[in-house]
Scaffold this active site. Structure first.
Site, short mmCIF file in Angstrom:
data_model
loop_
_atom_site.label_atom_id
_atom_site.label_comp_id
_atom_site.label_asym_id
_atom_site.label_seq_id
_atom_site.Cartn_x
_atom_site.Cartn_y
_atom_site.Cartn_z
N GLU A 1 2.12 4.35 4.68
CA GLU A 1 0.78 3.72 5.16
C GLU A 1 0.57 2.24 4.96
OE1 GLU A 1 1.17 3.36 1.69
OE2 GLU A 1 0.33 5.44 1.48
N HIS B 1 1.54 1.08 -8.03
CA HIS B 1 2.15 2.04 -7.03
C HIS B 1 3.71 1.44 -7.00
CE1 HIS B 1 -0.92 4.90 -6.61
NE2 HIS B 1 -1.49 4.01 -5.94
N ASP C 1 -7.35 3.92 -12.23
CA ASP C 1 -7.38 4.02 -10.94
C ASP C 1 -7.29 5.56 -10.64
OD1 ASP C 1 -6.59 2.37 -8.21
OD2 ASP C 1 -5.83 4.30 -8.26
N HIS D 1 -5.48 6.99 -8.33
CA HIS D 1 -4.24 7.53 -8.12
C HIS D 1 -3.32 7.24 -9.13
CE1 HIS D 1 -6.35 6.05 -4.30
NE2 HIS D 1 -5.60 7.51 -3.97
N ASP E 1 -11.53 3.69 -7.65
CA ASP E 1 -11.68 4.59 -6.54
C ASP E 1 -11.91 6.23 -7.00
OD1 ASP E 1 -9.11 4.44 -7.88
OD2 ASP E 1 -8.20 4.10 -5.92
N TYR F 1 -12.17 1.74 -2.67
CA TYR F 1 -12.24 1.56 -1.18
C TYR F 1 -13.63 1.88 -0.81
CZ TYR F 1 -7.47 1.51 -2.43
OH TYR F 1 -6.46 1.17 -3.28
N1 Q9C Z 1 -5.23 8.17 4.81
C1 Q9C Z 1 -4.33 2.21 -4.58
O1 Q9C Z 1 -5.49 2.62 -5.09
N2 Q9C Z 1 -2.70 6.94 0.71
N3 Q9C Z 1 -3.58 2.88 -3.73
C2 Q9C Z 1 -3.94 6.65 1.43
C3 Q9C Z 1 -5.27 7.37 3.32
C4 Q9C Z 1 -2.38 5.90 -0.24
C5 Q9C Z 1 -3.99 3.99 -3.00
C6 Q9C Z 1 -4.37 7.78 2.21
C7 Q9C Z 1 -3.48 5.56 -1.22
C8 Q9C Z 1 -2.85 4.38 -2.13
C9 Q9C Z 1 -3.91 0.97 -5.41
ZN ZN Z 2 -5.99 4.04 -6.35
#
Ligand code: Q9C
Ligand code: ZN
Length: 343
Positions: free
Chosen positions: A118, A160, A196, A198, A285, A324
């Protein structure tokens, strides 16, 4: 609390993110920082300064040299190969293939150094990533010099990114560089708390075999969300690092009562260990309306979380990570900082 922020984050703005089989406007976009800066100003966080130039030495010491060279040169190589668009990984080493032989061709190198497609690399990505880590470094120096806290308004985010892989919108692990710089400036025990949504796979990986940097992460359970293949509760560290890694994966629908209980557990581990300084990977998030996440935190919950973190009374650097729901990212971020300051 002083805020470190560089305008150069704007140099990274891919046209597209691969999401659900479509190219969409990236969730991780420059306007996120506008919302945060506006709320900071509104809530009287007026001490916002640009960082000094990036210090490459601590970055080169912590991360893989081949990876750093790749990030610096990828765009030129991609263009030289005649590629028409932004850099997107299409071929990654999978089960049964060689994981350690680096291709010569740029398309192959991209796959080698990427863990999630992505995330695109553009012409300005390297400079933007350096400006992001420069803010983290400036925040670290400010706290090492005696301030009780600082906020590095980093973009792109970092948690990440491993020592040799990008993905999840991250290229250089700002929090990990910050933690290492605290070690280098004399702190014996450094904790990284990652709130976060994630899992902070990059930070975990970088410190997984070390007992001098403790890592604790609250996040969506890997069986249900990115990064999918890491972030389970039974990942506790390896070798010398065994017992210094704490994961708190939580299922879809998790609200603040469960989330804050996990936060209290993480805080208890950090305090019991006797951490001398704290680095917070500050993503917002976990918010209920985040478009790519599934926790249910309310805006006020972020204030309470900041207060709980502040009660540790540790010198603290906050590094901005994800979040986001762009119109609420500013409020939720500033709520954490205010709660911290009020503790
Ligand atoms: N369709 C951080 O929050 N997957 N990164 C996205 C969207 C990746 C998140 C899916 C998410 C990364 C810093
Ligand atoms: Zn995140």
């Amino acid at each position: 609390m002083r805020v470190f922020y560089s305008e150069d984050h704007r140099l990274h703005f891919p046209q597209a993110e691969l999401s659900g089989g479509q190219f969409v406007t990236p969730f991780e976009r420059p306007s996120r920082l506008e919302y945060i800066l506006n709320r900071l100003r509104e809530r009287q966080f007026l001490d916002v300064v640009a960082p000094e130039a990036v210090d490459m030495a601590p970055i080169a010491a912590l991360l893989d040299s081949g990876y750093l060279t790749f990030l610096e040169t990828a765009w030129d190589e991609w263009k030289a190969e005649g590629m028409g668009g932004e850099i997107i990984a299409a071929n990654v080493p999978a089960r049964g293939m060689h994981m350690d032989r680096i291709p010569e061709n740029i398309d192959g190198k991209v796959g080698y150094y990427c863990h999630a497609s992505e995330t695109a690399i553009t012409q300005g990505t390297w400079k933007a990533a350096l400006s992001s880590v420069a803010s983290a470094q400036a925040a670290q120096r400010h706290v090492a010099a005696g301030a009780n806290a600082a906020f590095a308004l980093c973009r792109p985010p970092g948690h990440h990114a491993t020592a040799d892989q990008y993905g999840g919108f991250c290229f250089i692990n700002n929090a990990a560089v910050t933690a290492q710089m605290f070690r280098d400036s004399g702190a014996g025990r450094v904790a990284v708390l990652d709130i976060d949504f994630h899992h902070g796979n990059g930070t975990q990986d970088i410190f997984y075999e070390r007992a001098d940097v403790l890592f604790a992460s609250l996040h969506g359970a890997p069986q249900q969300t990115y990064p999918y293949f890491i972030g389970y509760a039974d990942e506790k560290g390896r070798g010398e690092g065994e017992g210094y890694n704490f994961n708190y994966p939580m299922l879809s629908g998790t609200g603040y009562s469960q989330w804050s209980a996990a936060l209290d557990e993480a805080i208890a581990k950090i305090s019991a260990w006797g951490a001398e300084v704290l680095v917070v990977s500050l993503g917002v998030d976990a918010y209920k309306d985040d478009p790519i996440s599934f926790f249910r935190l309310e805006s006020d919950d972020f204030t309470d979380a900041g207060r709980r973190i502040g009660r540790m009374k540790l010198p603290t650097v906050f590094c901005m990570e994800g979040g986001y729901a762009v119109e609420m990212v500013g409020l939720n971020t500033v709520n954490v900082l205010e709660g911290f300051a009020d503790a």
